[in-house]
Design a protein around this motif. Structure first.
Motif, PDB file in Angstrom:
ATOM      1  N   ARG A 203       0.829  -1.197   0.000  1.00  0.00           N
ATOM      2  CA  ARG A 203       0.000   0.000   0.000  1.00  0.00           C
ATOM      3  C   ARG A 203       0.867   1.251   0.000  1.00  0.00           C
ATOM      4  NH1 ARG A 203      -5.041  -0.696  -1.407  1.00  0.00           N
ATOM      5  NH2 ARG A 203      -5.809   0.903   0.014  1.00  0.00           N
ATOM      6  N   ASN A 204       0.273   2.359  -0.454  1.00  0.00           N
ATOM      7  CA  ASN A 204       1.004   3.612  -0.521  1.00  0.00           C
ATOM      8  C   ASN A 204       0.967   4.396   0.786  1.00  0.00           C
ATOM      9  OD1 ASN A 204       1.741   3.260  -3.226  1.00  0.00           O
ATOM     10  ND2 ASN A 204      -0.252   4.028  -3.922  1.00  0.00           N
ATOM     11  N   GLY A 205       0.287   3.876   1.763  1.00  0.00           N
ATOM     12  CA  GLY A 205       0.206   4.525   3.068  1.00  0.00           C
ATOM     13  C   GLY A 205      -0.052   3.494   4.143  1.00  0.00           C
ATOM     14  N   PRO A 206       0.001   3.897   5.403  1.00  0.00           N
ATOM     15  CA  PRO A 206      -0.185   2.941   6.504  1.00  0.00           C
ATOM     16  C   PRO A 206      -1.625   2.437   6.584  1.00  0.00           C
ATOM     17  CG  PRO A 206      -0.035   5.184   7.353  1.00  0.00           C
ATOM     18  CD  PRO A 206       0.270   5.269   5.894  1.00  0.00           C
ATOM     19  N   LEU A 207      -1.771   1.134   6.633  1.00  0.00           N
ATOM     20  CA  LEU A 207      -3.080   0.500   6.730  1.00  0.00           C
ATOM     21  C   LEU A 207      -3.435   0.230   8.189  1.00  0.00           C
ATOM     22  CD1 LEU A 207      -3.430  -2.309   4.016  1.00  0.00           C
ATOM     23  CD2 LEU A 207      -4.836  -0.271   4.274  1.00  0.00           C
ATOM     24  N   ALA A 380     -13.028  -2.697   2.209  1.00  0.00           N
ATOM     25  CA  ALA A 380     -11.582  -2.875   2.265  1.00  0.00           C
ATOM     26  C   ALA A 380     -11.025  -2.295   3.564  1.00  0.00           C
ATOM     27  CB  ALA A 380     -10.929  -2.200   1.074  1.00  0.00           C
ATOM     28  N   ALA A 381      -9.805  -2.704   3.907  1.00  0.00           N
ATOM     29  CA  ALA A 381      -9.130  -2.174   5.082  1.00  0.00           C
ATOM     30  C   ALA A 381      -8.967  -0.661   4.949  1.00  0.00           C
ATOM     31  CB  ALA A 381      -7.775  -2.835   5.266  1.00  0.00           C
ATOM     32  N   GLN A 382      -9.027   0.008   6.076  1.00  0.00           N
ATOM     33  CA  GLN A 382      -8.999   1.472   6.089  1.00  0.00           C
ATOM     34  C   GLN A 382      -7.584   1.977   6.247  1.00  0.00           C
ATOM     35  OE1 GLN A 382     -11.997   2.958   8.656  1.00  0.00           O
ATOM     36  NE2 GLN A 382     -11.522   5.108   8.296  1.00  0.00           N
ATOM     37  N   MET A 383      -7.287   3.064   5.553  1.00  0.00           N
ATOM     38  CA  MET A 383      -5.994   3.714   5.746  1.00  0.00           C
ATOM     39  C   MET A 383      -5.974   4.403   7.093  1.00  0.00           C
ATOM     40  SD  MET A 383      -4.499   2.939   2.895  1.00  0.00           S
ATOM     41  CE  MET A 383      -3.057   3.989   2.866  1.00  0.00           C
ATOM     42  N   GLN A 384      -4.830   4.368   7.762  1.00  0.00           N
ATOM     43  CA  GLN A 384      -4.705   5.045   9.040  1.00  0.00           C
ATOM     44  C   GLN A 384      -4.739   6.540   8.827  1.00  0.00           C
ATOM     45  OE1 GLN A 384      -1.146   3.751  10.990  1.00  0.00           O
ATOM     46  NE2 GLN A 384      -1.941   1.738  11.507  1.00  0.00           N
TER      47      GLN A 384
END
Length: 387
Positions: A203-207, A380-384
């Motif tokens: 991912r391009n950011g923290p999940l 889908a899982a959420q970005m932090q």
């Protein structure tokens, strides 16, 4: 490959013992021999021991020692024995040199076919542990408020060549009988850490995503378990809290002092502790203050019962209130319907897990669920959120 004449000392020794039959299978890479030889009486053979005892049983004092069992290379040998008491036994020789030891399994008289099947199955499991075919499948854990993927529970599966994927209930009794439970647990946790690390890196950011995996009573009581687990988690580069360790409440009470030391050690290093199947074992609500649990998973029995039983609903509400007072989150297991999902949310549960959302998914399907969710089930899982 070892010269077949290496078997001669064995044949000389066992022929003098005067019993019925033995089948020999050598499974290490440098020796592939097998066959039927006249065998030995092992009526008094116990369940385990060092190989010196076994040598004494296999060969009378005036016969040649079993040079085959003293060879220099690593040894993994299985003997299927029909003793002079007409009972089938299975012995596995493991180790090298002075470290060679053996384990035995008693089987019923006349159980030759079953004994051979058990030996073959155990051999297949041992090979699969080495090849990586014992692996992790992932059951989604869903945030009941947002209906998005929050994490997974890693569950043991055996992708047995030529057979298919076997659930834990189909092979864990075999693993228990032959001492492979710890190896299975190690394999599942290792894969869970690696897969989660890969999903996060893609991912391009923290999940905002976690994975939990179980450890047994024997594992959490082992002095080096915490160090080995932390080494694997830290080597993966996972953020603190991303991997969570699950323990069953009955297991932690087998040796509560050792379990407490282990759980505190891993928790102090950023591995949250999940209490699994709450309500099924020794624990009462009062025990929650002894161990530093971060998550409580309600056993599926309560979730199913709560749909029709007011007492079960009251129990769930009580657990939720007490868990909140300790700063613990609550996962409802066994969520199998929309009604159960709604009820668990109303009763204050934070997360849900069960067939209503999804069964355990292959690593490939789990990776897709991270980014795509599952249609009509969860997002889908959420970005932090960035601070």
């Amino acid at each position: 490959m070892t010269d077949p004449t290496a078997l001669r000392p064995y044949r000389d020794a066992v022929s003098a013992a005067g019993a019925l039959a033995v089948e020999i299978n050598f499974l290490d890479h440098d020796l592939t021999l097998g066959g039927e030889v006249t065998a030995l009486g092992l009526g008094a053979l116990g369940a385990a021991g060092d190989v010196r005892h076994l040598r004494e049983r296999l060969a009378p004092a005036d016969q040649p020692r079993l040079d085959l069992l003293q060879r220099a290379g690593p040894c993994d040998v299985r003997l299927r024995l029909l003793g002079d008491d007409h009972e089938v036994r299975y012995v596995r020789l493991i180790g090298q040199g002075d470290g060679l030891h053996w384990r035995g399994l008693m089987l019923p008289a006349g159980g030759s076919a079953g004994g051979r099947a058990d030996m073959d199955l155990e051999t297949a499991l041992a090979d699969s542990l080495k090849s990586g075919d014992v692996c992790a499948y992932y059951q989604p854990v869903v945030d009941l408020k947002t209906k998005r993927l929050a994490g997974f529970e890693a569950l043991a599966r055996w992708d047995r060549p030529g057979v298919g994927v076997l659930g834990a209930d189909e092979f864990m009794p075999l693993a228990q009988a032959h001492g492979y439970v710890e190896a299975v647990g190690e394999s599942v946790r290792s894969m869970a850490v690696q897969d989660l690390s890969a999903w996060l890196a893609a991912r391009n950011g923290p999940l905002d995503l976690f994975v939990t995996a179980n450890a047994t009573a024997t594992e959490v009581s082992a002095p080096d378990f915490a160090d080995r687990l932390l080494q694997a988690v830290q080597a993966s580069g996972l953020p603190r809290g991303a991997f969570k360790l699950e323990v069953n409440e009955t297991d932690v009470m087998v040796d509560p002092e050792a379990a407490e030391r282990t759980l505190n050690a891993v928790r102090d290093q950023g591995v949250p502790i999940v209490l699994d199947d709450f309500g099924t074992g020794y624990s009462s609500l009062a025990r929650l203050d002894r161990f530093a649990f971060d998550v409580v998973k309600l056993d599926q029995y309560f979730i199913r019962a709560a749909l029709t039983d007011g007492s079960a609903r009251s129990i769930i509400s009580s657990v939720v209130r007490i868990a909140e007072s300790y700063g613990m989150s609550v996962v409802a297991e066994g969520v199998e319907s929309e009604a159960a999902q709604t009820l668990c949310l109303e009763l204050g549960c934070d997360y849900g897990q069960g067939y209503h959302f999804a069964p355990a998914l292959s690593p490939q399907d789990a990776a897709r669920a991270v980014t795509q969710g599952m249609a009509t089930r969860f997002g889908a899982a959420q970005m932090q959120e960035r601070g």
